[in-house]
Motif scaffolding. Structure first.
Motif, short mmCIF file in Angstrom:
data_model
loop_
_atom_site.label_atom_id
_atom_site.label_comp_id
_atom_site.label_asym_id
_atom_site.label_seq_id
_atom_site.Cartn_x
_atom_site.Cartn_y
_atom_site.Cartn_z
N MET A 226 -11.99 8.13 14.49
CA MET A 226 -12.02 8.63 13.11
C MET A 226 -10.80 9.48 12.75
N ASP A 227 -10.16 10.13 13.71
CA ASP A 227 -8.97 10.94 13.40
C ASP A 227 -7.67 10.17 13.57
N LEU A 228 -7.76 8.91 14.02
CA LEU A 228 -6.55 8.13 14.27
C LEU A 228 -6.62 6.75 13.60
N PHE A 229 -7.34 6.69 12.50
CA PHE A 229 -7.50 5.39 11.83
C PHE A 229 -7.28 5.55 10.33
N ILE A 230 -6.39 4.73 9.80
CA ILE A 230 -6.18 4.65 8.36
C ILE A 230 -6.35 3.20 7.94
N GLU A 231 -7.20 2.99 6.95
CA GLU A 231 -7.43 1.64 6.45
C GLU A 231 -6.27 1.18 5.57
N ILE A 232 -5.86 -0.07 5.78
CA ILE A 232 -4.84 -0.68 4.92
C ILE A 232 -5.55 -1.51 3.86
N LYS A 233 -5.35 -1.16 2.64
CA LYS A 233 -6.03 -1.85 1.55
C LYS A 233 -5.21 -3.03 1.07
N ASP B 224 0.85 -1.20 0.00
CA ASP B 224 0.00 0.00 0.00
C ASP B 224 0.89 1.25 0.00
N GLN B 225 1.49 1.54 -1.16
CA GLN B 225 2.43 2.65 -1.27
C GLN B 225 1.76 4.00 -1.02
N GLN B 226 0.50 4.13 -1.42
CA GLN B 226 -0.20 5.40 -1.19
C GLN B 226 -0.30 5.69 0.29
N LEU B 227 -0.57 4.64 1.08
CA LEU B 227 -0.67 4.79 2.53
C LEU B 227 0.66 5.25 3.10
N LEU B 228 1.75 4.57 2.72
CA LEU B 228 3.05 4.86 3.30
C LEU B 228 3.57 6.24 2.94
#
Length: 500
Positions: A490-497, A260-264
């Motif tokens: 909601m402000d401390l969560f990022i989904e990993i696809k 998940d390069q966009q996430l990183l």
């Protein structure tokens, strides 16, 4: 006569997490791995013994001669005491006759003997200073070295020394082309200052070992000596299969994260060559790692899903699924690490209690988390009771959280899928974030007050359902709020696809 030898590095978590510097934590973790694997093997080979298995800081050995046992214990423990200050090493031995004694009983006796020895701790009282030393801030022990102008103890000096070897340890868990971070600041990213300490522990491992013993008990079909040899071989295989499954789940999780390069790069703004995760304990079914605070929950979720897809071979006819409980402590990067680890451990235990409360015989993977904004006061159970298990003005009890959450249990509303669904609903809605945070405070007053707020702000369509579930102003009929967890995160969560 032959001999079983059992060693354990006790209080390894205290040794690893007493410092608040990731480099020292890494060094401590590597020291334990070095002692239990490389150093012990060196002396086992020298004195003609065999390693049966190693798991969780405990190692089981087998020797043919008593003199070999004595030489091994003397030389191995001497080097540990001299070279590794702060390590507590316990060793016992148990004699047995392979033609007369059933080895499973001998191993059980060895474990009991080790526990008795640990409970005595005869040499714990000792003089550590004459009052003429500078004090190491990490260990509160006399300083014997200077590092960067700061006095450090021999324990910290050794940890820093071993941290330089980090590339060769746990490298098999890392996707090709990536490196591990060495500082907490490398984990937190550019915008948020939170890290996540994740503790994962296998469920019902005692039951699995008991089942293993039952399926491999002595039946008299072959000689006892042959049975003992076969049992030790199967036991080593059983232990290795557990370790392999947990390591594979960890590798699969880091592979998903790396893809998940966009996430990183865009969301976390992490160095593209660095994976924002650092394993500290990988010992059988005992896993601890630290990662970026916004992806702590998702990395734990992926690990549990990968683990639950695997099966453990108990015998030729028995395979059982592997499940575990994960605790995620989300804290500021400079929060005391030992406290964060303790909280993660409590969260994992809370998940296991939930399973036992809901089901007597079934097993599932489960996840719990807690965000620490300031100083934590009291145990997790006290915090949940004081701030999450409340009563409204009429005295009706209600719960703000549905945690811990099941990963692979479709029959419970306390599920990770419901959490993700509630998070998706509020993210896609046009409700202002400030209004959601206002509702979060109203939820704390109970279902009745929430109803008034939701009706006034015309939010019924959002909070009266969750998937196929009918809710009443965000609450179930049992007065459990299914939206509070999502608003809180909601402000401390990022989904990993994950790529399909």
């Amino acid at each position: 006569m032959e001999y079983i030898v059992l060693s354990e590095i006790s209080r390894k978590q205290d040794f690893i997490f007493r410092s608040n510097k990731l480099k020292e934590n890494i060094g401590a973790s590597i020291i334990i791995k070095y002692i239990t694997e490389e150093l012990s093997n060196k002396y086992v080979t020298q004195f003609h013994g065999d390693v049966i298995y190693e798991a969780g800081g405990k190692v089981l050995y087998r020797f043919k001669e008593l003199d070999s046992v004595k030489n091994f214990v003397r030389e191995f423990s001497k080097e540990v005491v001299i070279e590794f200050s702060g390590i507590e090493l316990f060793i016992i031995h148990q004699a047995f006759d392979p033609k007369v004694d059933e080895i499973s009983t001998i191993i059980d006796e060895a474990y009991k003997k080790l526990e008795r020895k640990k409970s005595e701790r005869k040499t714990t009282a000792r003089q550590i200073s004459f009052g003429l030393h500078k004090i190491c801030h990490s260990t509160q022990m006399p300083a014997t070295y200077i590092d960067g102008g700061k006095p450090i103890s021999s324990e910290i000096h050794k940890k820093i020394e071993f941290s330089k070897k980090h590339e060769s340890y746990f490298s098999n868990l890392l996707p090709k082309g990536y490196k591990y971070p060495l500082e907490f600041d490398d984990l937190k990213g550019a915008e948020k200052s939170f890290i996540a300490v994740v503790y994962i522990d296998g469920n019902q491992m005692g039951k699995k070992l008991k089942l293993f013993k039952e399926l491999h008990r002595y039946t008299g079909e072959i000689s006892l000596e042959q049975h003992n040899e076969m049992y030790l071989h199967k036991l080593a295989e059983f232990s290795q299969n557990i370790a392999d499954a947990y390591e594979e789940a960890f590798k699969e999780m880091t592979n998903v994260l790396s893809r998940d390069q966009q996430l990183l790069q865009e969301k976390l703004k992490i160095d593209q060559a660095m994976l924002p995760i650092r394993p500290l304990i990988v010992a059988g079914d005992d896993i601890t790692y630290v990662t970026n605070g916004e992806i702590g929950i998702e990395t734990a979720r992926i690990f549990l899903e990968k683990l639950s897809s695997k099966h453990l071979t108990i015998s030729d006819t028995e395979n059982i699924p592997l499940n575990a409980s994960a605790g995620v402590a989300i804290v500021k990067s400079h929060y005391p690490f030992s406290k964060a680890y303790k909280l993660a451990e409590e969260l994992s235990e809370n998940g296991k209690r939930r399973i036992l409360s809901d089901y007597k015989e079934k097993d599932f993977s489960i996840l719990d988390w807690h965000i620490v904004y300031g100083e934590l006061s009291g145990s997790l159970q006290q915090i949940r009771k004081q701030y999450y298990q409340l009563k409204d003005t009429e005295g009706t009890p209600f719960s703000l959280t549905m945690k811990p959450l099941y990963l692979n249990n479709k029959d419970s509303f306390r599920s990770y899928s419901n959490f993700k669904e509630s998070l998706k609903n509020i993210s896609k809605s046009d409700v202002a974030r400030s209004k959601l945070k206002e509702l979060r405070e109203v939820f704390k007053e109970g279902p009745s007050r929430s109803k008034v707020f939701i009706e006034i702000n015309q939010l019924n369509s959002l909070f009266n359902y969750l998937g196929n579930m009918q809710l009443t102003n965000g609450f179930t009929t049992d007065h459990v709020c299914l939206y509070f967890d999502a608003i809180e995160m909601m402000d401390l969560f990022i989904e990993i696809k994950e790529e399909k």
